[in-house]
Design a protein around this motif. Sequence first.
Motif, PDB file in Angstrom:
ATOM      1  N   THR A 179       0.971  -1.135   0.146  1.00  0.00           N
ATOM      2  CA  THR A 179       0.113   0.051  -0.014  1.00  0.00           C
ATOM      3  C   THR A 179       0.966   1.106  -0.093  1.00  0.00           C
ATOM      4  O   THR A 179       0.519   2.210  -0.820  1.00  0.00           O
ATOM      5  CB  THR A 179      -0.986   0.098   1.257  1.00  0.00           C
ATOM      6  N   THR A 180       1.864   1.142   0.788  1.00  0.00           N
ATOM      7  CA  THR A 180       2.623   2.454   1.029  1.00  0.00           C
ATOM      8  C   THR A 180       3.577   2.751  -0.589  1.00  0.00           C
ATOM      9  O   THR A 180       3.604   3.944  -0.982  1.00  0.00           O
ATOM     10  CB  THR A 180       3.946   2.029   1.810  1.00  0.00           C
ATOM     11  N   THR A 181       3.722   1.514  -1.351  1.00  0.00           N
ATOM     12  CA  THR A 181       4.236   1.801  -2.546  1.00  0.00           C
ATOM     13  C   THR A 181       3.639   2.702  -3.374  1.00  0.00           C
ATOM     14  O   THR A 181       3.732   3.379  -4.220  1.00  0.00           O
ATOM     15  CB  THR A 181       4.743   0.609  -3.138  1.00  0.00           C
ATOM     16  N   LEU A 182       2.097   2.270  -3.587  1.00  0.00           N
ATOM     17  CA  LEU A 182       1.128   3.064  -4.485  1.00  0.00           C
ATOM     18  C   LEU A 182       0.950   4.238  -3.877  1.00  0.00           C
ATOM     19  O   LEU A 182       0.969   5.223  -4.641  1.00  0.00           O
ATOM     20  CB  LEU A 182      -0.283   2.181  -4.364  1.00  0.00           C
ATOM     21  N   ILE A 183       1.012   4.721  -2.560  1.00  0.00           N
ATOM     22  CA  ILE A 183       0.835   5.925  -2.079  1.00  0.00           C
ATOM     23  C   ILE A 183       2.058   6.791  -2.536  1.00  0.00           C
ATOM     24  O   ILE A 183       1.700   8.065  -3.075  1.00  0.00           O
ATOM     25  CB  ILE A 183       0.795   5.882  -0.641  1.00  0.00           C
ATOM     26  N   VAL A 184       3.315   6.216  -2.431  1.00  0.00           N
ATOM     27  CA  VAL A 184       4.374   6.900  -2.988  1.00  0.00           C
ATOM     28  C   VAL A 184       4.371   7.710  -4.570  1.00  0.00           C
ATOM     29  O   VAL A 184       5.013   8.602  -4.678  1.00  0.00           O
ATOM     30  CB  VAL A 184       5.612   6.022  -2.568  1.00  0.00           C
ATOM     31  N   VAL A 185       3.610   6.641  -5.084  1.00  0.00           N
ATOM     32  CA  VAL A 185       3.435   7.088  -6.599  1.00  0.00           C
ATOM     33  C   VAL A 185       3.110   8.464  -6.627  1.00  0.00           C
ATOM     34  O   VAL A 185       3.271   9.329  -7.339  1.00  0.00           O
ATOM     35  CB  VAL A 185       2.659   6.091  -7.393  1.00  0.00           C
ATOM     36  N   PHE A 186       2.134   8.707  -6.033  1.00  0.00           N
ATOM     37  CA  PHE A 186       1.332  10.224  -6.217  1.00  0.00           C
ATOM     38  C   PHE A 186       1.865  11.031  -5.137  1.00  0.00           C
ATOM     39  O   PHE A 186       1.882  12.159  -5.719  1.00  0.00           O
ATOM     40  CB  PHE A 186      -0.287   9.682  -5.485  1.00  0.00           C
ATOM     41  N   SER A 187       2.193  10.842  -4.219  1.00  0.00           N
ATOM     42  CA  SER A 187       2.825  11.833  -3.386  1.00  0.00           C
ATOM     43  C   SER A 187       4.189  12.485  -3.946  1.00  0.00           C
ATOM     44  O   SER A 187       4.432  13.421  -4.009  1.00  0.00           O
ATOM     45  CB  SER A 187       3.049  11.244  -1.908  1.00  0.00           C
ATOM     46  N   ALA A 188       5.096  11.266  -4.464  1.00  0.00           N
ATOM     47  CA  ALA A 188       6.272  11.832  -5.037  1.00  0.00           C
ATOM     48  C   ALA A 188       6.048  12.608  -6.182  1.00  0.00           C
ATOM     49  O   ALA A 188       6.731  13.693  -6.644  1.00  0.00           O
ATOM     50  CB  ALA A 188       7.267  10.644  -4.992  1.00  0.00           C
ATOM     51  N   ALA A 189       5.061  12.238  -6.970  1.00  0.00           N
ATOM     52  CA  ALA A 189       4.958  12.589  -8.326  1.00  0.00           C
ATOM     53  C   ALA A 189       4.408  14.222  -8.244  1.00  0.00           C
ATOM     54  O   ALA A 189       4.737  15.204  -8.884  1.00  0.00           O
ATOM     55  CB  ALA A 189       3.710  12.035  -9.292  1.00  0.00           C
ATOM     56  N   ALA A 190       3.453  14.783  -7.172  1.00  0.00           N
ATOM     57  CA  ALA A 190       3.185  15.793  -6.737  1.00  0.00           C
ATOM     58  C   ALA A 190       4.297  16.828  -6.196  1.00  0.00           C
ATOM     59  O   ALA A 190       4.549  18.012  -6.819  1.00  0.00           O
ATOM     60  CB  ALA A 190       2.270  15.957  -5.443  1.00  0.00           C
ATOM     61  N   ALA A 191       5.274  16.088  -5.497  1.00  0.00           N
ATOM     62  CA  ALA A 191       6.676  16.975  -5.148  1.00  0.00           C
ATOM     63  C   ALA A 191       7.342  17.211  -6.251  1.00  0.00           C
ATOM     64  O   ALA A 191       8.098  18.436  -6.438  1.00  0.00           O
ATOM     65  CB  ALA A 191       7.138  16.246  -3.950  1.00  0.00           C
ATOM     66  N   SER A 192       7.525  16.209  -7.125  1.00  0.00           N
ATOM     67  CA  SER A 192       8.524  16.328  -8.319  1.00  0.00           C
ATOM     68  C   SER A 192       7.700  17.362  -9.363  1.00  0.00           C
ATOM     69  O   SER A 192       8.666  18.181  -9.818  1.00  0.00           O
ATOM     70  CB  SER A 192       8.292  14.995  -8.934  1.00  0.00           C
ATOM     71  N   ALA A 193       6.538  17.520  -9.341  1.00  0.00           N
ATOM     72  CA  ALA A 193       6.199  18.578 -10.267  1.00  0.00           C
ATOM     73  C   ALA A 193       6.316  20.056  -9.800  1.00  0.00           C
ATOM     74  O   ALA A 193       6.679  20.734 -10.447  1.00  0.00           O
ATOM     75  CB  ALA A 193       4.512  18.447 -10.308  1.00  0.00           C
ATOM     76  N   VAL A 194       6.417  20.097  -8.498  1.00  0.00           N
ATOM     77  CA  VAL A 194       6.790  21.455  -7.820  1.00  0.00           C
ATOM     78  C   VAL A 194       7.974  21.842  -8.354  1.00  0.00           C
ATOM     79  O   VAL A 194       8.718  22.996  -8.866  1.00  0.00           O
ATOM     80  CB  VAL A 194       6.586  21.333  -6.281  1.00  0.00           C
ATOM     81  N   TYR A 195       9.022  20.734  -8.126  1.00  0.00           N
ATOM     82  CA  TYR A 195      10.463  20.956  -8.348  1.00  0.00           C
ATOM     83  C   TYR A 195      10.698  21.165  -9.884  1.00  0.00           C
ATOM     84  O   TYR A 195      11.461  22.168 -10.389  1.00  0.00           O
ATOM     85  CB  TYR A 195      11.164  19.694  -7.886  1.00  0.00           C
ATOM     86  N   PHE A 196       9.816  20.712 -10.752  1.00  0.00           N
ATOM     87  CA  PHE A 196      10.161  20.570 -12.130  1.00  0.00           C
ATOM     88  C   PHE A 196       9.488  22.232 -12.558  1.00  0.00           C
ATOM     89  O   PHE A 196      10.171  22.845 -13.193  1.00  0.00           O
ATOM     90  CB  PHE A 196       9.121  19.534 -12.941  1.00  0.00           C
ATOM     91  N   LEU A 197       8.582  22.722 -12.075  1.00  0.00           N
ATOM     92  CA  LEU A 197       7.946  23.897 -12.268  1.00  0.00           C
ATOM     93  C   LEU A 197       8.998  25.060 -11.722  1.00  0.00           C
ATOM     94  O   LEU A 197       9.114  26.225 -12.390  1.00  0.00           O
ATOM     95  CB  LEU A 197       6.794  24.125 -11.477  1.00  0.00           C
ATOM     96  N   ARG A 198       9.770  25.009 -10.844  1.00  0.00           N
ATOM     97  CA  ARG A 198      10.794  25.584 -10.215  1.00  0.00           C
ATOM     98  C   ARG A 198      12.056  25.610 -10.903  1.00  0.00           C
ATOM     99  O   ARG A 198      13.098  26.284 -10.725  1.00  0.00           O
ATOM    100  CB  ARG A 198      10.952  25.463  -9.007  1.00  0.00           C
ATOM    101  N   GLY A 199      12.111  24.694 -11.859  1.00  0.00           N
ATOM    102  CA  GLY A 199      13.504  24.215 -12.608  1.00  0.00           C
ATOM    103  C   GLY A 199      14.723  23.732 -12.014  1.00  0.00           C
ATOM    104  O   GLY A 199      15.861  24.133 -12.007  1.00  0.00           O
ATOM    105  N   ALA A 200      14.314  23.242 -10.809  1.00  0.00           N
ATOM    106  CA  ALA A 200      15.012  22.616  -9.908  1.00  0.00           C
ATOM    107  C   ALA A 200      15.680  21.092 -10.078  1.00  0.00           C
ATOM    108  O   ALA A 200      16.590  20.636  -9.148  1.00  0.00           O
ATOM    109  CB  ALA A 200      14.438  22.748  -8.402  1.00  0.00           C
ATOM    110  N   VAL A 201      14.926  20.513 -11.065  1.00  0.00           N
ATOM    111  CA  VAL A 201      15.381  19.138 -11.268  1.00  0.00           C
ATOM    112  C   VAL A 201      16.580  19.123 -12.215  1.00  0.00           C
ATOM    113  O   VAL A 201      16.692  19.486 -13.497  1.00  0.00           O
ATOM    114  CB  VAL A 201      14.476  18.473 -11.882  1.00  0.00           C
ATOM    115  N   ALA A 202      17.887  18.597 -12.145  1.00  0.00           N
ATOM    116  CA  ALA A 202      18.810  18.512 -12.739  1.00  0.00           C
ATOM    117  C   ALA A 202      18.867  17.438 -13.725  1.00  0.00           C
ATOM    118  O   ALA A 202      19.065  16.109 -13.097  1.00  0.00           O
ATOM    119  CB  ALA A 202      20.345  18.325 -11.825  1.00  0.00           C
TER     120      ALA A 202
END
Length: 256
Positions: A179-202
């Motif tokens: 169950t944790t693995t599935l939850i992490v898909v959504f939570s990590a994707a949300a945080a990744s989107a914020v970093y992408f929008l800030r141009g912070a992903v190398a």
Amino acid sequence: MPPELVWYIVCGMTAGLLGGYLGLGGGEIVVPFLTVVLGLDVKTAAPVSLVAVTVNALSSSAEYLKRGMVVLELAIIIATFMVMGNIAGSTVSAAVSEELVRVLLTGVLVYTAVTLLRGRRPAERLVFADNRRRFMGLVVVLAFLIGVLAGLIGVGGGVLLIPLMYLVIGCPLATARGTTTLIVVFSAAAASAVYFLRGAVALPVAAPVVFGILLGGRAGAYFGASARPAVVRALFFAVMMYLAWRLSARALEGLW
């Protein structure tokens, strides 16, 4: 092939194998590997880690879903509040002291490691279906806080979610991991989107790490789905204690 590219791939493969086996997204491995072993700063490592975690969790969750080791109702509820916390944490990450986050995370890792290793006696176990009203308020608050912390430090949050579901809600350990693995898909994707929008992903770092984590993630989930709970608890304890030691050492250096 440049040596650093090889190390990025090795980082991803290690995180994928261990994360998939333990039911983690792998960020708990990626961030220390990139910062401690390869010398990147945490502001670079955290966004890369979250992108890799999203891909790894998506790959690994397929195996757990196929084996019926995911409680979808629980996953939806926790993921909703985790996503809120992830967005909040990743948004304010630039304004928060890195050393302070490391110290807080170290304390949480040590506590959960010891508690999970001890486990609970069978008579003390809780059943989610019979206790959701009693415990769900606490669970959603903790899920939000875990999301904030995960977004700050660049992990999926599985290292804290598994003890939450296993010790508080009372899910079997195998179900908690799936169950944790599935939850992490959504939570990590949300945080990744914020970093992408800030141009912070190398991207030069993220691409090989994601490639490596894809190679290791499915294999880790396959073996993790049939792992003995005692073995999983022991490995989980070892991983969290090692990370706590590394994080505390770096945090104290920064503070002093």
